[in-house]
Design a protein around this motif. Sequence first.
Motif, short mmCIF file in Angstrom:
data_model
loop_
_atom_site.label_atom_id
_atom_site.label_comp_id
_atom_site.label_asym_id
_atom_site.label_seq_id
_atom_site.Cartn_x
_atom_site.Cartn_y
_atom_site.Cartn_z
N MET A 1 0.85 -1.19 0.00
CA MET A 1 0.00 0.00 0.00
C MET A 1 0.89 1.24 0.00
O MET A 1 1.86 1.33 0.73
CB MET A 1 -0.88 0.00 1.24
N THR A 2 0.52 2.20 -0.82
CA THR A 2 1.22 3.48 -0.87
C THR A 2 0.37 4.51 -0.14
O THR A 2 -0.80 4.69 -0.45
CB THR A 2 1.42 3.93 -2.33
N TYR A 3 0.97 5.16 0.85
CA TYR A 3 0.26 6.20 1.58
C TYR A 3 0.40 7.52 0.85
O TYR A 3 1.43 7.80 0.23
CB TYR A 3 0.81 6.32 3.00
N LYS A 4 -0.66 8.33 0.95
CA LYS A 4 -0.65 9.66 0.35
C LYS A 4 -0.70 10.70 1.45
O LYS A 4 -1.32 10.48 2.49
CB LYS A 4 -1.82 9.83 -0.61
N PHE A 5 -0.07 11.82 1.18
CA PHE A 5 0.08 12.87 2.18
C PHE A 5 -0.53 14.18 1.71
O PHE A 5 -0.54 14.48 0.52
CB PHE A 5 1.58 13.12 2.45
N SER A 6 -0.97 14.96 2.69
CA SER A 6 -1.22 16.37 2.47
C SER A 6 0.03 17.07 2.98
O SER A 6 0.45 16.84 4.12
CB SER A 6 -2.44 16.84 3.25
N ILE A 7 0.63 17.89 2.15
CA ILE A 7 1.86 18.58 2.53
C ILE A 7 1.50 20.01 2.87
O ILE A 7 0.82 20.69 2.10
CB ILE A 7 2.86 18.56 1.36
N VAL A 8 1.94 20.47 4.04
CA VAL A 8 1.69 21.84 4.48
C VAL A 8 3.01 22.61 4.48
O VAL A 8 3.98 22.16 5.10
CB VAL A 8 1.04 21.87 5.88
N ILE A 9 3.00 23.75 3.78
CA ILE A 9 4.20 24.59 3.68
C ILE A 9 3.84 26.03 4.04
O ILE A 9 3.19 26.71 3.25
CB ILE A 9 4.80 24.56 2.25
N PRO A 10 4.26 26.50 5.22
CA PRO A 10 4.08 27.92 5.52
C PRO A 10 5.17 28.71 4.80
O PRO A 10 6.31 28.25 4.68
CB PRO A 10 4.26 27.99 7.04
N THR A 11 4.84 29.89 4.32
CA THR A 11 5.86 30.70 3.66
C THR A 11 5.63 32.18 3.90
O THR A 11 4.50 32.64 4.10
CB THR A 11 5.90 30.41 2.14
N TYR A 12 6.72 32.88 3.91
CA TYR A 12 6.73 34.34 3.93
C TYR A 12 7.81 34.73 2.93
O TYR A 12 9.00 34.61 3.23
CB TYR A 12 7.03 34.88 5.33
N LEU A 13 7.39 35.05 1.71
CA LEU A 13 8.30 35.30 0.59
C LEU A 13 8.96 33.98 0.18
O LEU A 13 8.28 32.99 0.07
CB LEU A 13 9.30 36.41 0.94
N ASN A 14 10.27 33.94 -0.06
CA ASN A 14 11.00 32.72 -0.41
C ASN A 14 10.50 32.02 -1.67
O ASN A 14 10.51 30.80 -1.74
CB ASN A 14 11.00 31.72 0.76
N GLU A 15 10.08 32.77 -2.68
CA GLU A 15 9.55 32.12 -3.87
C GLU A 15 10.60 31.31 -4.63
O GLU A 15 10.27 30.32 -5.27
CB GLU A 15 8.84 33.11 -4.80
N ASP A 16 11.87 31.69 -4.56
CA ASP A 16 12.90 30.93 -5.29
C ASP A 16 13.02 29.51 -4.76
O ASP A 16 13.01 28.55 -5.52
CB ASP A 16 14.26 31.64 -5.21
N SER A 17 13.15 29.36 -3.45
CA SER A 17 13.27 28.01 -2.89
C SER A 17 11.94 27.26 -2.99
O SER A 17 11.93 26.04 -3.19
CB SER A 17 13.78 28.05 -1.45
N LEU A 18 10.82 27.96 -2.88
CA LEU A 18 9.52 27.30 -3.01
C LEU A 18 9.37 26.70 -4.41
O LEU A 18 8.82 25.61 -4.56
CB LEU A 18 8.39 28.27 -2.69
N PHE A 19 9.86 27.39 -5.40
CA PHE A 19 9.84 26.86 -6.77
C PHE A 19 10.56 25.51 -6.83
O PHE A 19 10.05 24.54 -7.38
CB PHE A 19 10.49 27.87 -7.73
N ASP A 20 11.75 25.44 -6.23
CA ASP A 20 12.53 24.19 -6.22
C ASP A 20 11.82 23.09 -5.44
O ASP A 20 11.83 21.93 -5.85
CB ASP A 20 13.92 24.44 -5.63
N ILE A 21 11.19 23.44 -4.34
CA ILE A 21 10.44 22.47 -3.54
C ILE A 21 9.29 21.89 -4.35
O ILE A 21 9.09 20.67 -4.38
CB ILE A 21 9.91 23.13 -2.25
N LEU A 22 8.53 22.74 -4.99
CA LEU A 22 7.37 22.28 -5.75
C LEU A 22 7.77 21.40 -6.92
O LEU A 22 7.08 20.43 -7.23
CB LEU A 22 6.54 23.48 -6.21
N LYS A 23 8.90 21.68 -7.54
CA LYS A 23 9.39 20.81 -8.63
C LYS A 23 9.64 19.39 -8.10
O LYS A 23 9.25 18.42 -8.74
CB LYS A 23 10.66 21.38 -9.25
#
Length: 181
Positions: A1-23
Amino acid sequence: MTYKFSIVIPTYLNEDSLFDILKVLIKNSKYINEIIIIDSSKKNNIKNLIESFNNTLIKYNRVKKSFPGKARNIGVKQITSEWVAFLDSKTIPNANWLKFLSNQIKNGYEIIFGSVKYEGITSFQKNIKATSYGNLMHICVPGTAIKKNIFLENLFLEDVLAGEDIIWKQQLVRKKYNIKI
């Protein structure tokens, strides 16, 4: 069985690293029900970034400026999965992170604490890292997965800038859940 997750990411700016995370996350979509972004910034940079992905897994929420604990609490109250996993907007996960978490759940764990190894880019950052964190892995909230019902009984403190994660982890350990460190 493969478990699925809801991923929670708080952010304040940081769009460059968020882009890499989402990829990284989108490449592992078979383990994801949704990615909840809780954005405390006033500008539209994060919102525009999310829209550029045009991916239905990503759910964007703008909130008034909030400390990380409050933002995480807000995010978890919106999830639809049995399991929540946390990242921070500057923490890029290992490509096999979600597969690892899914396998640990199969072993009966209710909480799997994340770990991080800090890196420095500039010589100043490298010196700070060497004198404070060294080359060791450190237990942290980013990378952690927890059952939603357990989390909702153990929310983060909301009105503190730092340290809410330490108090939260100690609280969970004291309650003797089945934890993987």
